[in-house]
Design a protein around this motif. Structure first.
Motif, PDB file in Angstrom:
ATOM      1  N   THR A 124       0.836  -1.200   0.000  1.00  0.00           N
ATOM      2  CA  THR A 124       0.000   0.000   0.000  1.00  0.00           C
ATOM      3  C   THR A 124       0.869   1.247   0.000  1.00  0.00           C
ATOM      4  OG1 THR A 124      -0.100  -0.014   2.417  1.00  0.00           O
ATOM      5  CG2 THR A 124      -1.871  -1.152   1.240  1.00  0.00           C
ATOM      6  N   GLN A 125       0.286   2.336  -0.367  1.00  0.00           N
ATOM      7  CA  GLN A 125       0.997   3.609  -0.373  1.00  0.00           C
ATOM      8  C   GLN A 125       1.003   4.209   1.027  1.00  0.00           C
ATOM      9  OE1 GLN A 125      -0.429   6.289  -3.403  1.00  0.00           O
ATOM     10  NE2 GLN A 125      -1.111   4.588  -4.676  1.00  0.00           N
ATOM     11  N   GLY A 126       2.024   4.989   1.294  1.00  0.00           N
ATOM     12  CA  GLY A 126       2.105   5.693   2.555  1.00  0.00           C
ATOM     13  C   GLY A 126       2.700   4.847   3.669  1.00  0.00           C
ATOM     14  N   PHE A 127       3.312   5.526   4.620  1.00  0.00           N
ATOM     15  CA  PHE A 127       3.974   4.847   5.730  1.00  0.00           C
ATOM     16  C   PHE A 127       3.815   5.732   6.972  1.00  0.00           C
ATOM     17  CE2 PHE A 127       8.293   3.057   7.325  1.00  0.00           C
ATOM     18  CZ  PHE A 127       7.628   2.237   8.206  1.00  0.00           C
ATOM     19  N   GLY A 128       3.148   5.182   8.001  1.00  0.00           N
ATOM     20  CA  GLY A 128       2.871   5.972   9.191  1.00  0.00           C
ATOM     21  C   GLY A 128       4.119   6.501   9.870  1.00  0.00           C
ATOM     22  N   PHE A 129       5.190   5.717   9.906  1.00  0.00           N
ATOM     23  CA  PHE A 129       6.419   6.166  10.548  1.00  0.00           C
ATOM     24  C   PHE A 129       7.036   7.336   9.779  1.00  0.00           C
ATOM     25  CE2 PHE A 129      11.093   5.464  11.360  1.00  0.00           C
ATOM     26  CZ  PHE A 129      11.074   6.057  12.618  1.00  0.00           C
ATOM     27  N   ALA A 130       6.941   7.274   8.442  1.00  0.00           N
ATOM     28  CA  ALA A 130       7.441   8.395   7.639  1.00  0.00           C
ATOM     29  C   ALA A 130       6.614   9.657   7.909  1.00  0.00           C
ATOM     30  CB  ALA A 130       7.394   8.033   6.153  1.00  0.00           C
ATOM     31  N   SER A 131       5.308   9.487   8.071  1.00  0.00           N
ATOM     32  CA  SER A 131       4.466  10.637   8.411  1.00  0.00           C
ATOM     33  C   SER A 131       4.861  11.205   9.764  1.00  0.00           C
ATOM     34  CB  SER A 131       2.997  10.209   8.424  1.00  0.00           C
ATOM     35  OG  SER A 131       2.589   9.706   7.169  1.00  0.00           O
ATOM     36  N   PHE A 132       5.211  10.320  10.698  1.00  0.00           N
ATOM     37  CA  PHE A 132       5.656  10.765  12.022  1.00  0.00           C
ATOM     38  C   PHE A 132       6.932  11.593  11.918  1.00  0.00           C
ATOM     39  CE2 PHE A 132       8.696   9.643  15.425  1.00  0.00           C
ATOM     40  CZ  PHE A 132       8.115  10.329  16.482  1.00  0.00           C
ATOM     41  N   LEU A 133       7.868  11.136  11.089  1.00  0.00           N
ATOM     42  CA  LEU A 133       9.121  11.867  10.926  1.00  0.00           C
ATOM     43  C   LEU A 133       8.889  13.246  10.304  1.00  0.00           C
ATOM     44  CD1 LEU A 133      11.457   8.965   9.695  1.00  0.00           C
ATOM     45  CD2 LEU A 133      11.298   9.952  11.985  1.00  0.00           C
ATOM     46  N   LEU A 134       7.846  13.357   9.495  1.00  0.00           N
ATOM     47  CA  LEU A 134       7.488  14.658   8.915  1.00  0.00           C
ATOM     48  C   LEU A 134       6.702  15.534   9.887  1.00  0.00           C
ATOM     49  CD1 LEU A 134       6.393  13.548   5.315  1.00  0.00           C
ATOM     50  CD2 LEU A 134       8.509  14.733   5.959  1.00  0.00           C
ATOM     51  N   GLY A 135       6.246  14.937  10.997  1.00  0.00           N
ATOM     52  CA  GLY A 135       5.433  15.700  11.944  1.00  0.00           C
ATOM     53  C   GLY A 135       4.019  15.923  11.454  1.00  0.00           C
ATOM     54  N   ASP A 136       3.536  15.045  10.592  1.00  0.00           N
ATOM     55  CA  ASP A 136       2.198  15.190  10.013  1.00  0.00           C
ATOM     56  C   ASP A 136       1.302  14.092  10.593  1.00  0.00           C
ATOM     57  OD1 ASP A 136      -0.055  15.514   8.422  1.00  0.00           O
ATOM     58  OD2 ASP A 136       1.142  16.126   6.685  1.00  0.00           O
ATOM     59  N   TYR A 137       0.240  14.482  11.277  1.00  0.00           N
ATOM     60  CA  TYR A 137      -0.639  13.523  11.950  1.00  0.00           C
ATOM     61  C   TYR A 137      -2.014  13.512  11.305  1.00  0.00           C
ATOM     62  CZ  TYR A 137       2.988  13.645  15.502  1.00  0.00           C
ATOM     63  OH  TYR A 137       4.193  13.567  16.153  1.00  0.00           O
ATOM     64  N   SER A 138      -2.613  12.329  11.267  1.00  0.00           N
ATOM     65  CA  SER A 138      -3.956  12.204  10.710  1.00  0.00           C
ATOM     66  C   SER A 138      -5.028  12.654  11.698  1.00  0.00           C
ATOM     67  CB  SER A 138      -4.220  10.746  10.301  1.00  0.00           C
ATOM     68  OG  SER A 138      -3.321  10.338   9.295  1.00  0.00           O
ATOM     69  N   ALA A 139      -4.751  12.521  12.994  1.00  0.00           N
ATOM     70  CA  ALA A 139      -5.753  12.911  14.001  1.00  0.00           C
ATOM     71  C   ALA A 139      -5.038  13.293  15.295  1.00  0.00           C
ATOM     72  CB  ALA A 139      -6.729  11.764  14.263  1.00  0.00           C
ATOM     73  N   THR A 140      -5.566  14.280  15.947  1.00  0.00           N
ATOM     74  CA  THR A 140      -5.087  14.685  17.277  1.00  0.00           C
ATOM     75  C   THR A 140      -6.296  14.777  18.198  1.00  0.00           C
ATOM     76  OG1 THR A 140      -5.272  17.040  16.736  1.00  0.00           O
ATOM     77  CG2 THR A 140      -3.151  15.980  16.330  1.00  0.00           C
ATOM     78  N   THR A 141      -6.155  14.218  19.379  1.00  0.00           N
ATOM     79  CA  THR A 141      -7.266  14.185  20.329  1.00  0.00           C
ATOM     80  C   THR A 141      -6.770  14.611  21.706  1.00  0.00           C
ATOM     81  OG1 THR A 141      -8.271  12.339  19.141  1.00  0.00           O
ATOM     82  CG2 THR A 141      -9.079  12.772  21.369  1.00  0.00           C
TER      83      THR A 141
END
Length: 261
Positions: free
Chosen positions: A160-177
């Motif tokens: 699949t496309q995308g990687f959660g750990f890579a998003s973490f390294l970019l500081g980009d989150y899908s949701a904040t609560t």
């Protein structure tokens, strides 16, 4: 609990503690050879809480803003993929502190007159449950920040496309609560009055006659079908009317008989 091998400040470590203690104080005075006064008071306290080993996290140190309180490291999830690897979850998202307090009082007067032992007394019990939950923050990464912005024409062969750990390294989150800071109290109180006579009719027969009145300050129940106007959902907590409880009288009758000589 929750030990995961990470440094204490960012791990899921969580200790649970339940300290409690009880105190009592009694006073008895012989007013006369046939009259005795008793006064008593007590206090029971229980504290149930769980906590992380590090409670001085400063959100500003990581450039994070808007935290209600700076207490624990936020929980960060979504960094791990079973196929690609990544990073395990960080932090934790729950911290509670609950108290139970029970002060109590009692007083009675005992009078001996002939074959009768009269006793007049009163009791009061108060219970308070203070429930608290500390505000915590959860940050969830996802694949959107690192996925291709279009649908590829060729097959990805099960990937699949995308990687959660890579998003973490970019500081980009899908949701904040961020959870609310809760601290509420539930309680009740009970009152009681009683009068009794222990009458030694004969050497073999003793009769006990008395009456008791009680009042419960909170008797409550849940009406599951009633509409809660505050939340617009079924379920309303109802409390008994005080007037309905003022007639809680109950008789007490007993006897003891010795068939021996």
């Amino acid at each position: 609990g929750g030990a995961d091998g990470l440094p204490l400040a960012i791990g899921a470590y969580r200790g649970t503690f339940i300290p409690n203690y009880t105190m009592r104080l009694n006073y008895d005075r012989t007013i006369s050879p046939t009259l005795l006064l008793h006064l008593g008071a007590g206090y029971f306290h229980t504290h149930f809480f769980d906590r992380a080993p590090v409670l001085d996290f400063n959100p500003d140190s990581l450039g994070l803003k808007g935290f209600l309180i700076g207490r624990t490291f936020p929980q960060i999830t979504g960094n791990l993929n079973t196929l690609y690897g990544g990073l395990q979850n960080l932090g934790q998202n729950i911290q509670t502190s609950n108290y139970e307090e029970k002060p109590s009082f009692n007083a009675n007067l005992t009078w001996i007159r002939g074959n009768h032992t009269y006793k007049l007394g009163a009791e009061q019990y108060i219970q308070g449950n203070i429930n608290g939950t500390f505000s915590t923050v959860s940050l969830t990464t996802g694949v959107n920040a690192t996925a291709q912005p279009f649908t590829p024409t060729g097959s990805l062969n099960g990937f699949t496309q995308g990687f959660g750990f890579a998003s973490f390294l970019l500081g980009d989150y899908s949701a904040t609560t961020q959870g609310p800071q809760l601290n509420y109290r539930q309680g009740q109180q009970n009152w009681g009055l009683f009068l009794q006579d222990t009458w030694k009719v004969t050497r073999k027969l003793t009769v006990n006659i008395g009456a008791r009145w009680e009042y419960n300050g909170v008797s409550k129940s849940m009406k599951e079908q009633a509409l809660n106007s505050l939340a617009d959902v079924p379920g309303v907590l109802t409390f008994a009317a005080p007037k309905a409880q003022l007639m809680n009288f109950a008789p007490r009758v007993g006897f003891a008989y010795s068939p021996g000589k």
